[in-house]
Design an enzyme around this catalytic site. Structure first.
Site, PDB file in Angstrom:
ATOM      1  N   SER A  51     -13.128  29.563 -44.528  1.00 53.57           N
ATOM      2  CA  SER A  51     -12.960  28.636 -43.181  1.00 53.57           C
ATOM      3  C   SER A  51     -14.089  27.460 -43.237  1.00 53.57           C
ATOM      4  O   SER A  51     -14.159  26.607 -42.216  1.00 53.57           O
ATOM      5  CB  SER A  51     -13.170  29.485 -42.115  1.00 53.57           C
ATOM      6  OG  SER A  51     -14.270  30.008 -42.145  1.00 53.57           O
ATOM      7  N   GLU A 102      -9.997  40.118 -36.103  1.00 55.15           N
ATOM      8  CA  GLU A 102      -8.816  40.549 -36.901  1.00 55.15           C
ATOM      9  C   GLU A 102      -8.501  42.041 -36.626  1.00 55.15           C
ATOM     10  O   GLU A 102      -7.519  42.453 -36.333  1.00 55.15           O
ATOM     11  CB  GLU A 102      -9.031  40.251 -38.530  1.00 55.15           C
ATOM     12  CG  GLU A 102      -7.924  40.596 -39.310  1.00 55.15           C
ATOM     13  CD  GLU A 102      -8.220  40.583 -40.787  1.00 55.15           C
ATOM     14  OE1 GLU A 102      -7.627  41.412 -41.423  1.00 55.15           O
ATOM     15  OE2 GLU A 102      -8.798  39.598 -41.100  1.00 55.15           O
ATOM     16  N   CYS A 147      -7.214  40.054 -49.031  1.00 58.38           N
ATOM     17  CA  CYS A 147      -6.481  38.924 -49.279  1.00 58.38           C
ATOM     18  C   CYS A 147      -6.556  38.177 -50.680  1.00 58.38           C
ATOM     19  O   CYS A 147      -7.947  38.602 -50.924  1.00 58.38           O
ATOM     20  CB  CYS A 147      -6.072  37.817 -48.084  1.00 58.38           C
ATOM     21  SG  CYS A 147      -7.656  36.783 -48.041  1.00 58.38           S
ATOM     22  N   HIS A 203     -14.535  42.617 -34.470  1.00 59.39           N
ATOM     23  CA  HIS A 203     -14.106  41.333 -35.565  1.00 59.39           C
ATOM     24  C   HIS A 203     -12.898  40.983 -34.908  1.00 59.39           C
ATOM     25  O   HIS A 203     -12.029  41.971 -34.800  1.00 59.39           O
ATOM     26  CB  HIS A 203     -14.271  41.651 -36.863  1.00 59.39           C
ATOM     27  CG  HIS A 203     -13.807  40.413 -37.790  1.00 59.39           C
ATOM     28  ND1 HIS A 203     -12.503  39.900 -37.708  1.00 59.39           N
ATOM     29  CD2 HIS A 203     -14.638  39.382 -38.347  1.00 59.39           C
ATOM     30  CE1 HIS A 203     -12.589  38.920 -38.641  1.00 59.39           C
ATOM     31  NE2 HIS A 203     -13.987  38.543 -38.735  1.00 59.39           N
ATOM     32  N   SER A 229     -16.875  36.749 -41.450  1.00 57.86           N
ATOM     33  CA  SER A 229     -16.883  37.972 -42.288  1.00 57.86           C
ATOM     34  C   SER A 229     -16.842  37.595 -43.857  1.00 57.86           C
ATOM     35  O   SER A 229     -17.588  38.204 -44.798  1.00 57.86           O
ATOM     36  CB  SER A 229     -15.793  39.109 -41.821  1.00 57.86           C
ATOM     37  OG  SER A 229     -15.522  40.363 -42.809  1.00 57.86           O
ATOM     38  N   ASN A 230     -15.920  36.851 -44.304  1.00 55.88           N
ATOM     39  CA  ASN A 230     -15.647  36.401 -45.866  1.00 55.88           C
ATOM     40  C   ASN A 230     -16.587  35.927 -46.101  1.00 55.88           C
ATOM     41  O   ASN A 230     -17.213  36.089 -47.507  1.00 55.88           O
ATOM     42  CB  ASN A 230     -14.271  35.921 -45.925  1.00 55.88           C
ATOM     43  CG  ASN A 230     -14.194  34.435 -45.448  1.00 55.88           C
ATOM     44  OD1 ASN A 230     -14.792  33.566 -46.563  1.00 55.88           O
ATOM     45  ND2 ASN A 230     -13.835  34.079 -44.371  1.00 55.88           N
ATOM     46  N   HIS A 239      -6.877  34.717 -36.975  1.00 56.73           N
ATOM     47  CA  HIS A 239      -7.339  36.172 -36.943  1.00 56.73           C
ATOM     48  C   HIS A 239      -6.003  37.200 -36.588  1.00 56.73           C
ATOM     49  O   HIS A 239      -6.482  38.198 -36.822  1.00 56.73           O
ATOM     50  CB  HIS A 239      -8.588  36.549 -36.416  1.00 56.73           C
ATOM     51  CG  HIS A 239      -9.605  35.199 -36.617  1.00 56.73           C
ATOM     52  ND1 HIS A 239      -9.993  34.300 -36.055  1.00 56.73           N
ATOM     53  CD2 HIS A 239     -10.459  35.146 -37.780  1.00 56.73           C
ATOM     54  CE1 HIS A 239     -10.929  33.613 -36.585  1.00 56.73           C
ATOM     55  NE2 HIS A 239     -11.208  34.170 -37.476  1.00 56.73           N
ATOM     56  N   CYS A 275      -2.633  34.278 -39.708  1.00 51.87           N
ATOM     57  CA  CYS A 275      -2.362  34.273 -41.094  1.00 51.87           C
ATOM     58  C   CYS A 275      -1.351  35.217 -41.566  1.00 51.87           C
ATOM     59  O   CYS A 275      -1.402  36.218 -41.136  1.00 51.87           O
ATOM     60  CB  CYS A 275      -3.576  34.587 -41.929  1.00 51.87           C
ATOM     61  SG  CYS A 275      -3.653  34.805 -43.657  1.00 51.87           S
ATOM     62  N   THR A 322      -8.789  41.883 -43.851  1.00 49.06           N
ATOM     63  CA  THR A 322      -8.292  41.338 -45.032  1.00 49.06           C
ATOM     64  C   THR A 322      -9.610  40.582 -45.604  1.00 49.06           C
ATOM     65  O   THR A 322      -9.582  40.024 -46.987  1.00 49.06           O
ATOM     66  CB  THR A 322      -7.477  40.346 -44.728  1.00 49.06           C
ATOM     67  OG1 THR A 322      -7.901  39.051 -43.862  1.00 49.06           O
ATOM     68  CG2 THR A 322      -6.037  40.736 -44.156  1.00 49.06           C
TER      69      THR A 322
END
Length: 326
Positions: A281, A139, A208, A137, A237-238, A87, A109, A178
């Site tokens: 992930s 990131e 991303c 978060h 999050s994703n 992150h 990343c 991202t």
């Protein structure tokens, strides 16, 4: 009478597997970084924060000798590797590691690093930066920590995009987390563009490729199914954005689960079709576990629906390449 003949027939279930799903190149690189560090340098290997947001992955790495900490002050004085998560981290973290002579390895990343570099360029050019993302978060914490206090203003919602105040509307840029929702982010950017016509944009969008591709894959199958399962962690999050994307695309019965044991079976009563995807992930073994759990209760047929092919690869950090320990 044979016992099998008395057992009620399982109801049919058509399972649509979204592709792409699961691990992205940044996650693969981060997990490989921990495993390669264990191979080259032996246990223990310290990891600041969860290397990726997945309990199964973290527990597996713990069994192999990784020790997870939230802050560097939990790491003893050691020559063992200390790995920073995918992150990204604030600049103060590698600085603190260097001050203690820790053997730090950055597994951020590369697509997150790209956002950090963009922000640094904007700051050097005197621009104030709007950061579209989620407060707290990792990131976002890492990105804000690249620059001095006051360099960023965080924008979390469309309402905030409509009301945010900036020091100089003519000298403004934006970057984004991202792993955001494509639709939410597009709405916020559209509002900001109207309010701030001089707004400087990224050369290439910050969300991303993996986040984009997984959301588009979910949108392709969501209208075709009665329910949809996203395999992922609640703090991913994703993964949360995949569930939201499915709901918006027409599948109201969309749920996020970590393991088969977490499935609330009454939610899936009476369904004839099911979509399955996984956050970036979440390992494929957990997708298989979920499908197997449904196969125990339904007569399952599985189809893969591919929206795009992925071939992205990121090399390991230099300290972990095969000749590093020689």
């Amino acid at each position: 009478m044979d016992a099998a003949e008395t057992r009620p027939a399982k109801p049919p279930l058509r399972v649509l597997l979204a592709a792409p799903r699961g691990f992205c190149a940044g996650v693969v690189r981060a997990i490989d970084a921990v495993e390669q560090a264990l191979k080259l340098y032996g246990a223990p290997v310290y990891v600041r924060h969860e290397i990726v947001h997945n309990k199964y992955v973290v527990e597996d790495l713990k069994r192999k000798g990784a020790i997870f900490v939230e802050e560097l002050d939990e790491v003893p004085d050691t020559r063992a590797p200390v790995i920073f998560s995918a992150h990204g981290v604030p600049k103060s973290v590698p600085e603190a590691a260097a001050g203690r002579n820790l053997f730090a390895i950055d597994a951020t990343c590369p697509l997150v690093t790209k956002v950090h570099r963009e922000a640094q360029v904007h700051h050097r050019k005197g621009r104030h930066i709007l950061l579209i993302g989620h407060q707290g978060h990792p990131e976002v914490v890492g990105t804000i920590g690249q620059l001095p206090d006051g360099a960023f203003t965080l924008v979390e919602t469309a309402e905030e995009a409509r009301t945010v105040e900036v020091p100089d509307a003519g000298n403004l840029a934006y970057v984004t987390q991202t792993t955001l929702s494509l639709d939410d982010t597009a709405e916020m950017i559209s509002i900001l563009r109207v309010r701030f016509p001089a707004l400087t944009e990224p050369h290439k969008e910050d969300i991303c490729y993996a986040t984009t591709n997984r959301q588009e894959a979910v949108k392709a199958i969501a209208p075709q199914v009665d329910a949809l399962v996203v395999v992922g962690a609640p703090n991913s999050s994703n993964s949360q954005r995949l569930r939201e994307a499915a709901e918006r695309a027409g599948c109201a019965r969309s749920v996020l689960v970590q393991r088969a044991a977490d499935i609330d079976w009454p939610q899936f009563q009476g369904i004839a079709s099911l979509g399955v995807t996984a956050g970036a992930s979440a390992p494929e073994v957990l997708v298989e576990e979920i499908v197997d759990a449904f196969a125990a209760r339904f007569d399952v047929t599985v189809e893969t629906v591919t929206s795009t092919e992925e071939d992205v690869f990121f090399p390991l950090p230099r300290a972990l390449r095969p000749d590093a320990a020689e």
